[in-house]
Design a protein around this motif. Structure first.
Motif, PDB file in Angstrom:
ATOM      1  N   GLY A 124       0.824  -1.209   0.000  1.00 25.91           N
ATOM      2  CA  GLY A 124       0.000   0.000   0.000  1.00 25.91           C
ATOM      3  C   GLY A 124       0.857   1.258   0.000  1.00 25.91           C
ATOM      4  N   ALA A 125       0.213   2.403   0.184  1.00 26.33           N
ATOM      5  CA  ALA A 125       0.938   3.684   0.166  1.00 26.33           C
ATOM      6  C   ALA A 125       1.923   3.717   1.327  1.00 26.33           C
ATOM      7  CB  ALA A 125      -0.048   4.837   0.262  1.00 26.33           C
ATOM      8  N   GLU A 130       3.937   9.254  -0.314  1.00 28.77           N
ATOM      9  CA  GLU A 130       3.457  10.576   0.098  1.00 28.77           C
ATOM     10  C   GLU A 130       4.414  11.663  -0.375  1.00 28.77           C
ATOM     11  OE1 GLU A 130       2.498  10.797   4.252  1.00 28.77           O
ATOM     12  OE2 GLU A 130       2.250  12.980   4.180  1.00 28.77           O
ATOM     13  N   SER A 170      -8.935   0.269  -1.216  1.00 24.88           N
ATOM     14  CA  SER A 170      -8.374   0.974  -0.065  1.00 24.88           C
ATOM     15  C   SER A 170      -7.039   1.642  -0.422  1.00 24.88           C
ATOM     16  CB  SER A 170      -8.301   0.041   1.147  1.00 24.88           C
ATOM     17  OG  SER A 170      -6.995  -0.232   1.515  1.00 24.88           O
ATOM     18  N   VAL A 171      -6.271   1.015  -1.333  1.00 23.83           N
ATOM     19  CA  VAL A 171      -5.025   1.679  -1.788  1.00 23.83           C
ATOM     20  C   VAL A 171      -5.388   2.983  -2.513  1.00 23.83           C
ATOM     21  CG1 VAL A 171      -3.017   1.521  -3.323  1.00 23.83           C
ATOM     22  CG2 VAL A 171      -3.721  -0.497  -2.014  1.00 23.83           C
ATOM     23  N   SER A 173      -8.108   4.787  -2.227  1.00 22.65           N
ATOM     24  CA  SER A 173      -8.651   5.832  -1.362  1.00 22.65           C
ATOM     25  C   SER A 173      -7.563   6.430  -0.467  1.00 22.65           C
ATOM     26  CB  SER A 173      -9.887   5.337  -0.608  1.00 22.65           C
ATOM     27  OG  SER A 173      -9.552   4.893   0.656  1.00 22.65           O
ATOM     28  N   ASP A 174      -6.583   5.619  -0.060  1.00 22.64           N
ATOM     29  CA  ASP A 174      -5.454   6.178   0.710  1.00 22.64           C
ATOM     30  C   ASP A 174      -4.701   7.212  -0.128  1.00 22.64           C
ATOM     31  OD1 ASP A 174      -6.069   4.566   2.807  1.00 22.64           O
ATOM     32  OD2 ASP A 174      -4.390   3.168   2.548  1.00 22.64           O
ATOM     33  N   VAL A 175      -4.448   6.851  -1.391  1.00 20.51           N
ATOM     34  CA  VAL A 175      -3.707   7.769  -2.270  1.00 20.51           C
ATOM     35  C   VAL A 175      -4.525   9.050  -2.493  1.00 20.51           C
ATOM     36  CG1 VAL A 175      -2.891   8.078  -4.656  1.00 20.51           C
ATOM     37  CG2 VAL A 175      -2.277   6.015  -3.390  1.00 20.51           C
ATOM     38  N   ASP A 177      -6.765  10.311  -0.500  1.00 25.45           N
ATOM     39  CA  ASP A 177      -6.769  11.113   0.732  1.00 25.45           C
ATOM     40  C   ASP A 177      -5.506  11.954   0.818  1.00 25.45           C
ATOM     41  OD1 ASP A 177      -9.167  10.101   1.484  1.00 25.45           O
ATOM     42  OD2 ASP A 177      -8.386   8.709   3.003  1.00 25.45           O
ATOM     43  N   LEU A 178      -4.379  11.336   0.449  1.00 23.98           N
ATOM     44  CA  LEU A 178      -3.118  12.086   0.463  1.00 23.98           C
ATOM     45  C   LEU A 178      -3.200  13.258  -0.516  1.00 23.98           C
ATOM     46  CD1 LEU A 178      -0.487   9.164   0.450  1.00 23.98           C
ATOM     47  CD2 LEU A 178      -0.924  10.759   2.327  1.00 23.98           C
TER      48      LEU A 178
END
Ligand code: GDP
Length: 395
Positions: A124-125, A130, A170-171, A173-175, A177-178
């Motif tokens: 994942g991220a 980031e 989820s990967v 959405s994490d990216v 969000d960043l």
């Protein structure tokens, strides 16, 4: 005519058509597969043989790199790709994947308009994901996402379709969000986030050379179900032939990353604080090949024969041998000895390099990474600050 010569000629023909150019970087947390993916693209574009791809040789030009197994110098390469019946010139800048070389990543971002961020599906991220996103967005560079090592979810972790979908979403959405956190003050957050539906997210396996995206599924008819079945049955070669990773990624690059004509009007005000009403500002925004020459040097390399080579983005005018150019922060002028483009780790001399391209120049003896080189005295580009980050040890 040899394959290499043919590719150089194709690149040269496209250099004058900024609408058909994409300047891109591939960036990733260390070990997420950037080098393997890059080799796939080079093989797909016919630059290296299919067999060599995945062996991490093409972009690793420094001996030191081969020993360390990480990419140190931001190497550059130009390739062509046909998308919707139009040939495109893709200038790719390789970025170091190691935290110690963060400064190089930032400099590479100055030269490009799009950044393909590679994220390992299993990990994942990660912190450097980031950092590279931050570096890209600060430079006004548009991100797209490639989720790599999807083969591991299928064959190694034996995930079912739902589990896998949940993980991939989820990967993404994490990216996002960043990205959203970094673009709060920018015009339109949606312009910067990535989306499966819009085709700015790709999935696949750089190791086994297959890939998939929403647009590719429509083109090839290969969906995730087919992919899982074939990957499980160890039909990886067939999978590669049916939905080759290089096509999926290069199509995404041509379709979604802005060309210089679209990118420069948006990027110039971010990276240059000179008079925005001047003629020079206008020629840079217009990517005018007949304007004054403006080059931003992003990397200095050493060639055993030619000596120091300055690589960078031509924002305006046309670079040619014999030009006398100012180098920011130094007195006097430097004379251009040769201009060229990169093919793999090698430089190929060409007659001229017009605005919108990434050039390799010899003779700029006073230039350093970060120099503004121009045919008139001008306000230099904003300095490229290194975004620092905590040191992460590789496990
Ligand atoms: P970089 O540090 O981001 O350039 O990563 P590399 O391309 O060097 O890859 C790191 C490791 O992951 C190498 O051992 C690769 O063979 C492996 N790798 C890269 N892509 C994939 C993939 O799609 N699937 C699997 N299973 N391994 C991969």
């Amino acid at each position: 005519m040899g394959r290499r010569k043919k590719i150089v000629e194709q690149c040269e023909r496209l250099m004058d058509k900024p609408e058909n150019i994409r300047n891109i970087a591939i960036a990733a947390h260390v070990d997420h597969g950037k080098t393997t993916l890059t080799d796939n693209l080079l093989a797909g574009a016919g630059m290296i043989s299919d067999d060599t791809a995945g062996q991490q040789l093409a972009m690793d030009t420094e001996e030191d790199e081969q020993e360390r197994g990480i990419t140190i110098d931001a190497a550059n390469v130009s390739m062509t790709h046909e998308y919707e019946d139009t040939n495109h010139l893709i200038n790719l800048i390789d970025t170091p994947g190691h935290v110690d070389f963060g400064g190089d990543v930032t400099r590479a971002m100055r030269a490009v308009d799009g950044a393909l961020v590679v994220v390992d599906a299993v990990e994942g991220a990660m912190p450097q994901t980031e950092t590279v996103l931050r570096q890209a967005l600060r430079e006004g560079v548009k991100p797209a996402l490639f989720i790599n090592k999807v083969d591991r979810l299928i064959s190694e972790l034996q995930e079912g379709p739902e589990e896998m979908q949940k993980r991939l979403l989820s990967v993404i959405s994490d990216v996002n969000d960043l990205i959203a956190g970094m673009t709060e003050d920018m015009d339109d957050v949606d312009d910067w986030t990535v989306s499966v539906e819009e085709g700015t997210v790709g999935f696949g396996s750089a190791l086994y050379k297959w890939g998939v995206s929403m647009p590719s599924m429509q083109r090839t008819g290969m969906d995730f179900g087919d992919i899982m079945e074939m990957e499980r049955a160890d039909k990886r070669q067939e999978l590669h032939e049916k939905t080759p990773l290089s096509n999926v990624v290069l199509d995404m690059v041509c379709e979604h990353f802005p060309n210089p004509v679209k990118a420069q009007p948006m990027r110039i005000p971010r990276i240059w604080r000179g008079d925005d009403e001047s003629e020079l500002a206008e020629t840079m925004r217009m990517v005018d090949e007949d304007g004054e020459v403006v080059l931003m040097v992003t990397d200095i390399g050493i060639d055993p024969h030619a000596g120091e080579i300055a690589a960078g983005r031509v924002f305006s005018g046309t670079l040619e041998k014999g030009q006398e150019l100012y180098v920011s922060g130094t007195a006097g002028k430097n004379r251009v000895q040769s201009v060229g483009i990169y093919m793999g780790g090698e430089r190929e001399e060409v007659e001229h390099v017009p605005a919108g391209n990434i050039a390799a120049v010899t003779g700029l003896k006073d230039a350093i990474a970060g120099s503004t080189v121009s045919s008139v005295e001008m306000t230099p580009f904003e300095s490229i600050d290194h975004i620092s980050e905590p040191v992460i040890t590789k496990s």
